[in-house]
Each structure stands twice: as structure tokens, then as C-alpha cells.
Design a protein around this motif. Structure first.
Motif, PDB file in Angstrom:
ATOM      1  N   TRP A  42      45.312 -14.485  17.523  1.00  0.00           N
ATOM      2  CA  TRP A  42      46.310 -15.541  17.703  1.00  0.00           C
ATOM      3  C   TRP A  42      47.653 -15.116  17.100  1.00  0.00           C
ATOM      4  O   TRP A  42      48.706 -15.289  17.728  1.00  0.00           O
ATOM      5  CB  TRP A  42      45.809 -16.826  17.064  1.00  0.00           C
ATOM      6  N   ALA A  43      47.638 -14.542  15.912  1.00  0.00           N
ATOM      7  CA  ALA A  43      48.878 -14.086  15.281  1.00  0.00           C
ATOM      8  C   ALA A  43      49.519 -12.976  16.108  1.00  0.00           C
ATOM      9  O   ALA A  43      50.749 -12.936  16.276  1.00  0.00           O
ATOM     10  CB  ALA A  43      48.597 -13.602  13.856  1.00  0.00           C
ATOM     11  N   ASP A  44      48.704 -12.063  16.649  1.00  0.00           N
ATOM     12  CA  ASP A  44      49.226 -10.994  17.498  1.00  0.00           C
ATOM     13  C   ASP A  44      49.845 -11.568  18.771  1.00  0.00           C
ATOM     14  O   ASP A  44      50.890 -11.107  19.239  1.00  0.00           O
ATOM     15  CB  ASP A  44      48.110 -10.013  17.863  1.00  0.00           C
ATOM     16  N   HIS A  45      49.182 -12.586  19.320  1.00  0.00           N
ATOM     17  CA  HIS A  45      49.678 -13.218  20.546  1.00  0.00           C
ATOM     18  C   HIS A  45      51.027 -13.894  20.292  1.00  0.00           C
ATOM     19  O   HIS A  45      51.947 -13.788  21.120  1.00  0.00           O
ATOM     20  CB  HIS A  45      48.652 -14.237  21.033  1.00  0.00           C
ATOM     21  N   LEU A  46      51.152 -14.575  19.158  1.00  0.00           N
ATOM     22  CA  LEU A  46      52.419 -15.219  18.812  1.00  0.00           C
ATOM     23  C   LEU A  46      53.526 -14.177  18.668  1.00  0.00           C
ATOM     24  O   LEU A  46      54.664 -14.407  19.094  1.00  0.00           O
ATOM     25  CB  LEU A  46      52.275 -16.027  17.518  1.00  0.00           C
ATOM     26  N   ASP A  47      53.195 -13.041  18.081  1.00  0.00           N
ATOM     27  CA  ASP A  47      54.178 -11.958  17.964  1.00  0.00           C
ATOM     28  C   ASP A  47      54.641 -11.509  19.346  1.00  0.00           C
ATOM     29  O   ASP A  47      55.834 -11.249  19.568  1.00  0.00           O
ATOM     30  CB  ASP A  47      53.572 -10.768  17.219  1.00  0.00           C
ATOM     31  N   LEU A 105      54.659 -13.292  22.141  1.00  0.00           N
ATOM     32  CA  LEU A 105      55.498 -14.334  22.734  1.00  0.00           C
ATOM     33  C   LEU A 105      56.900 -14.304  22.133  1.00  0.00           C
ATOM     34  O   LEU A 105      57.896 -14.515  22.826  1.00  0.00           O
ATOM     35  CB  LEU A 105      54.863 -15.706  22.504  1.00  0.00           C
ATOM     36  N   LYS A 106      56.966 -14.042  20.860  1.00  0.00           N
ATOM     37  CA  LYS A 106      58.258 -14.012  20.154  1.00  0.00           C
ATOM     38  C   LYS A 106      59.132 -12.871  20.652  1.00  0.00           C
ATOM     39  O   LYS A 106      60.357 -12.956  20.642  1.00  0.00           O
ATOM     40  CB  LYS A 106      58.004 -13.882  18.654  1.00  0.00           C
ATOM     41  N   LYS A 107      58.487 -11.804  21.139  1.00  0.00           N
ATOM     42  CA  LYS A 107      59.240 -10.641  21.620  1.00  0.00           C
ATOM     43  C   LYS A 107      59.640 -10.795  23.085  1.00  0.00           C
ATOM     44  O   LYS A 107      59.941  -9.806  23.753  1.00  0.00           O
ATOM     45  CB  LYS A 107      58.412  -9.372  21.421  1.00  0.00           C
ATOM     46  N   ALA A 108      59.587 -12.027  23.559  1.00  0.00           N
ATOM     47  CA  ALA A 108      60.106 -12.364  24.896  1.00  0.00           C
ATOM     48  C   ALA A 108      59.480 -11.569  26.018  1.00  0.00           C
ATOM     49  O   ALA A 108      60.121 -10.811  26.728  1.00  0.00           O
ATOM     50  CB  ALA A 108      61.620 -12.195  24.931  1.00  0.00           C
ATOM     51  N   GLY A 109      58.167 -11.746  26.157  1.00  0.00           N
ATOM     52  CA  GLY A 109      57.499 -11.155  27.309  1.00  0.00           C
ATOM     53  C   GLY A 109      56.514 -10.075  26.972  1.00  0.00           C
ATOM     54  O   GLY A 109      55.642  -9.783  27.782  1.00  0.00           O
ATOM     55  N   GLN A 110      56.611  -9.459  25.801  1.00  0.00           N
ATOM     56  CA  GLN A 110      55.682  -8.411  25.423  1.00  0.00           C
ATOM     57  C   GLN A 110      54.428  -9.065  24.838  1.00  0.00           C
ATOM     58  O   GLN A 110      54.161  -8.986  23.647  1.00  0.00           O
ATOM     59  CB  GLN A 110      56.334  -7.475  24.415  1.00  0.00           C
ATOM     60  N   VAL A 111      53.674  -9.739  25.693  1.00  0.00           N
ATOM     61  CA  VAL A 111      52.563 -10.566  25.244  1.00  0.00           C
ATOM     62  C   VAL A 111      51.277  -9.768  25.163  1.00  0.00           C
ATOM     63  O   VAL A 111      50.873  -9.111  26.122  1.00  0.00           O
ATOM     64  CB  VAL A 111      52.355 -11.763  26.206  1.00  0.00           C
ATOM     65  N   LEU A 112      50.648  -9.794  24.002  1.00  0.00           N
ATOM     66  CA  LEU A 112      49.348  -9.151  23.842  1.00  0.00           C
ATOM     67  C   LEU A 112      48.247 -10.051  24.383  1.00  0.00           C
ATOM     68  O   LEU A 112      48.336 -11.263  24.263  1.00  0.00           O
ATOM     69  CB  LEU A 112      49.092  -8.864  22.353  1.00  0.00           C
ATOM     70  N   PRO A 113      47.211  -9.484  24.996  1.00  0.00           N
ATOM     71  CA  PRO A 113      46.119 -10.308  25.532  1.00  0.00           C
ATOM     72  C   PRO A 113      45.464 -11.127  24.424  1.00  0.00           C
ATOM     73  O   PRO A 113      45.324 -10.660  23.292  1.00  0.00           O
ATOM     74  CB  PRO A 113      45.140  -9.270  26.105  1.00  0.00           C
ATOM     75  N   LEU A 114      45.083 -12.345  24.752  1.00  0.00           N
ATOM     76  CA  LEU A 114      44.447 -13.222  23.781  1.00  0.00           C
ATOM     77  C   LEU A 114      43.046 -13.596  24.283  1.00  0.00           C
ATOM     78  O   LEU A 114      42.655 -14.738  24.299  1.00  0.00           O
ATOM     79  CB  LEU A 114      45.292 -14.480  23.549  1.00  0.00           C
ATOM     80  N   ARG A 115      42.321 -12.606  24.728  1.00  0.00           N
ATOM     81  CA  ARG A 115      40.986 -12.856  25.270  1.00  0.00           C
ATOM     82  C   ARG A 115      39.956 -12.924  24.155  1.00  0.00           C
ATOM     83  O   ARG A 115      40.045 -12.197  23.171  1.00  0.00           O
ATOM     84  CB  ARG A 115      40.595 -11.749  26.242  1.00  0.00           C
ATOM     85  N   ALA A 116      39.003 -13.783  24.350  1.00  0.00           N
ATOM     86  CA  ALA A 116      37.951 -13.924  23.336  1.00  0.00           C
ATOM     87  C   ALA A 116      37.083 -12.681  23.331  1.00  0.00           C
ATOM     88  O   ALA A 116      36.865 -12.052  24.375  1.00  0.00           O
ATOM     89  CB  ALA A 116      37.114 -15.151  23.642  1.00  0.00           C
TER      90      ALA A 116
END
Length: 257
Positions: A239-244, A246-257
Motif C-alpha cells: 500500500w505504501a509503495d502504491h501511494l508512492d 500515485l504521488k509520482k503522477a502515473g508511475q504506479v506500482l502494482p497493488l496485487r494481493a
């Protein structure tokens, strides 16, 4: 009628939820009185329908990824106090209740073990709660410890009265950033995390346990503070990686379980 008069005084302030809580608390006292032969009946039971009904409030939040990313960037650009900025950064990352966050104490946090153990007395459920700390959260807390480590409180108040920061601090900071209370509140970060984690396929049991939602089985509740803990640790870091991302405007890390 004495009880109704009291409850109406609270209701007239617009505190509908508080009115019903007082009625419930009084009912507990009266039922104990009946059980111990101190009273003959519970008068609060006869007031059903006499008060304005209360419906649980759904706290406003944002869940659209672009809006979340913009909010996180705005938080990074916050120009207020450093302690408040840290509280803002940790609010979406940890998604605990605002009261639990502001009343956090250093004695509850183990940075080496990467976890925060909130005592039962501070929890709404009255069950000790474990919050796994992602590496991003640990970094923020280490920086904060350099400033507030001598205080019992992680987020001490601005006044030197030994109290934690005000319950309105995070909400006031959000207003200062331009976010109206109809858009998001401090409590709304919980809804943000819940919605987005569910959408990304994480187990509802894991999410609900991390949200510290009450366990209906009282016996099970006494032992479930560590339930799903390995999965919760994995989820909180993801979740923290995913928020990072999103914050980088498009460089979204997968948030898969």
C-alpha cells in the motif's frame, strides 16, 4: 421524563450520535441497577421513538487514483509545522482512526520490529491493535523522533501542557491545503484505503482486520490482534509503495494481493 429532558438538551445541539450513546450508557446503568435490586425498571427502554434517529455517517474521501496522487503531492508540499506534516503523511499510509494517530506514544512503537502496538484502552474495540510499519512510515517516524523523541507523544501539542496535538489538527491542515470537509476528512483516509485495497483484490478479512473493525465474536476478539499479521505486513508495504507510485503522477506500482 428526567432522562428525556437531559437527552433533548444534547439533541438540540445537533449531537445526534452522542444523544443515542448517552441513552445506551444510561440503559447499561439502569439494567445493572435492576439486576442488583437498586431499581425496578430501565426507563431508557421506554424512550424508543422519542429521539431523532441516528444514521452512521460516511466520511467523505477520494479514491480516484489521479485525485489521490494530487492529494499526496499537496501533502508533500504542505508548508505548515513539521509535526503536522508528518501526521498528514502517515494518515493515508497507516489509515488508523484520527484519535489513535494523534495519541500515539513512542513507547508503543518499535521501529526495529517495524510495528506499532496500540494498547486496548486506546482502541474503539478495546482490543490491542498491531499496525505494521512500511519502510516509508519508518523513515517518517525516525525523522520525527529526532524532534519529538523526548516527549511521550509522537505528535505533541503546540502548547507545553503535556497533551498530544489537537483532534482538529489534521482536518485543519487539509482545509489549509484547499480540501473542503465535503471532499475528505482525516477519517476519510480509512475509506480511501479500504476502497482501493478491495478494488485491488486484497482479502476482505485482511483489510477489515487492519482497519481494526470490531470482531463480533467476543471470545475470538480477545486473541485476534495478530490475526493475518504476515499478510497485513505484506499489504501495508504494498500500500505504501502504491501511494508512492500515485504521488509520482502515473508511475504506479502494482497493488496485487
Amino acid at each position: 421524563m428526567d432522562l428525556l429532558k437531559l437527552l433533548k438538551r444534547v439533541e438540540e445541539r445537533g449531537a445526534i450520535e452522542t444523544t443515542h450513546r448517552i441513552q445506551q450508557n444510561c440503559g447499561q446503568v439502569f439494567r445493572y441497577a435492576v439486576a442488583t435490586a437498586r431499581a425496578e425498571s430501565d426507563p431508557s427502554r421506554d424512550l424508543r421513538g422519542a429521539l431523532t434517529p441516528w444514521k452512521p455517517e460516511h466520511y467523505p474521501t477520494v479514491t480516484e487514483p489521479r485525485e489521490v496522487g494530487r492529494l499526496l503531492r499537496d501533502i508533500d508540499a504542505y508548508e505548515g509545522g513539521f509535526i503536522t506534516k508528518c501526521a498528514l503523511k502517515l494518515s493515508p499510509m497507516l489509515f488508523v482512526r484520527p484519535g489513535e494517530l494523534r495519541r500515539a506514544q513512542w513507547s508503543e512503537i518499535n521501529l526495529d520490529a517495524a510495528e506499532w502496538r496500540i494498547p486496548a484502552a486506546k482502541m474503539k474495540s478495546r482490543i490491542m491493535h498491531i499496525v505494521p510499519l512500511a519502510t516509508q512510515a519508518i523513515k517518517i517516524l525516525r525523522e520525527l523522533h529526532a524532534l519529538t523523541g523526548r516527549s511521550a507523544w509522537v505528535f505533541p501539542g503546540v502548547r507545553t501542557n503535556g497533551e498530544p496535538m489537537s483532534e482538529n489538527t489534521v482536518n485543519a491542515a487539509l482545509r489549509r491545503l484547499g480540501y473542503h470537509r465535503s471532499v475528505i476528512t482525516a477519517h476519510g483516509f480509512r475509506g480511501m484505503a479500504s476502497t482501493m485495497l478491495h478494488e485491488c483484490g486484497w482479502s476482505s478479512d485482511v483489510i477489515e482486520r487492519q482497519l481494526s473493525h470490531a470482531e463480533r465474536n467476543a471470545v475470538k476478539a480477545a486473541y485476534n490482534h495478530a490475526e493475518h499479521l504476515p499478510s497485513r505486513r505484506k499489504m501495508m508495504q504494498a500500500w505504501a509503495d502504491h501511494l508512492d507510485g500515485l504521488k509520482k503522477a502515473g508511475q504506479v506500482l502494482p497493488l496485487r494481493a
